[in-house]
Scaffold this active site. Structure first.
Site, mmCIF file in Angstrom:
data_model
loop_
_atom_site.group_PDB
_atom_site.id
_atom_site.type_symbol
_atom_site.label_atom_id
_atom_site.label_comp_id
_atom_site.label_asym_id
_atom_site.label_seq_id
_atom_site.Cartn_x
_atom_site.Cartn_y
_atom_site.Cartn_z
ATOM 1 N N TYR A 48 0.829 -1.204 0.000
ATOM 2 C CA TYR A 48 0.000 0.000 0.000
ATOM 3 C C TYR A 48 0.866 1.257 0.000
ATOM 4 O O TYR A 48 0.369 2.355 -0.207
ATOM 5 C CB TYR A 48 -0.927 0.034 1.219
ATOM 6 N N HIS A 110 0.002 -11.568 0.784
ATOM 7 C CA HIS A 110 -0.945 -10.698 0.078
ATOM 8 C C HIS A 110 -1.567 -11.339 -1.160
ATOM 9 O O HIS A 110 -2.742 -11.119 -1.458
ATOM 10 C CB HIS A 110 -0.236 -9.392 -0.314
#
Length: 280
Positions: A48, A110
């Site tokens: 992110y 992820h």
């Protein structure tokens, strides 16, 4: 805030605050509003690009509100580039430093990055077993049933405790959810409201329930999540959303209403996985 119990006994709050791509200025009032409303979980990821910002914001808000690190639950994730590097102990230390904490409550893989995710999970397992004071729980994100089956072909010693995936009334993945339930894998839902795209805002299934319970459509959908045991992770730039979204524990949907909401499923995806995970 109610909690879910992971397969290793760790308690996880039943809703979490998403932080992706937010700046310090954007995120601080949101985290503060969320904590004031009763939220106790924060979700971030290395990819992110703002893991250090999340760490700084959480530290500052905890101090200002007189709260302790142990009062909250922090999730972060290992990205594709970190899987390629294969240096997972180093990546853990980087995340701990970024987040200004001694431990991660939940560490997720992820993506099921092709050619890497199976051996990546082995590395995560080892670190979890050896560093229980630094990693309290482990799991995955964006796994489909085929990814789990391929992972289980390698005979892992630990089954992922959580799978964070896109999940909402337009995408209910019944086969995958059943498979996860069989293996005691908790479903954590990102895009839990699917940005309230038109089919959700206008369907009588939800508008009728909105009128019946005097709740917003977003609250109806979040209640649907809570009753079936999924953990919604949502992001908002509006501070009042957190007070609204936590006000869902004073009513209960019937079994028939739950089924009606689930029947909206059209396998709609707001996020295309292939954009983040080539070869997915």
């Amino acid at each position: 805030m109610k909690k879910r119990i992971l397969s290793n006994g760790i308690e996880m709050p039943c809703m979490a605050i998403g932080t992706n791509w937010m700046t310090y200025k954007e995120l601080k009032p949101i985290i503060k509003a969320g904590f004031e409303a009763g939220f106790r979980a924060v979700d971030t990821a290395r990819d992110y690009g703002n893991e250090p910002i999340v760490g700084a914001v959480v530290k500052d808000v905890l101090r200002e509100m007189g709260m302790k690190r142990s009062d909250i639950f922090i999730t972060t994730k290992i990205g594709n580039s970190q899987q390629i590097s294969s240096d997972f102990e180093k990546q853990l230390e980087i995340s701990l430093e970024n987040l200004q904490t001694d431990y991660i409550d939940l560490w997720l893989l992820h993506w099921p990055y092709p050619d890497f995710y199976q051996k990546s999970w082995k590395a995560i397992e080892t670190i979890y077993q050896q560093k229980r004071d630094k990693v309290y729980a482990i799991g995955v994100a964006n796994f489909q049933e085929r990814h789990f089956r391929q992972l289980f072909d390698t005979h892992p010693t630990i089954v992922p405790m959580v799978n964070q995936m896109e999940f909402h009334p337009l995408r209910t993945c019944p086969s995958l959810v059943n498979y996860m339930n069989e293996h005691r894998i908790i479903l954590e839902a990102y895009a839990p409201l699917c940005r309230l795209v038109s089919p959700l805002r206008t369907t009588p299934v939800l508008t009728d329930l909105q009128n019946k319970y005097n709740k917003s459509i977003g609250q109806i959908i979040l209640r649907w999540h809570i009753q079936q045991g999924s953990i919604p992770v949502f992001k908002s730039y509006r501070e009042n959303r957190f007070t609204e979204n936590v006000a869902i524990f004073d009513f209960e949907l019937t079994k028939e209403e739950m089924s009606a909401i689930s029947s909206l499923n059209i396998d709609y995806k707001y996020h295309l996985e292939s954009a983040s995970c080539p070869g997915y």
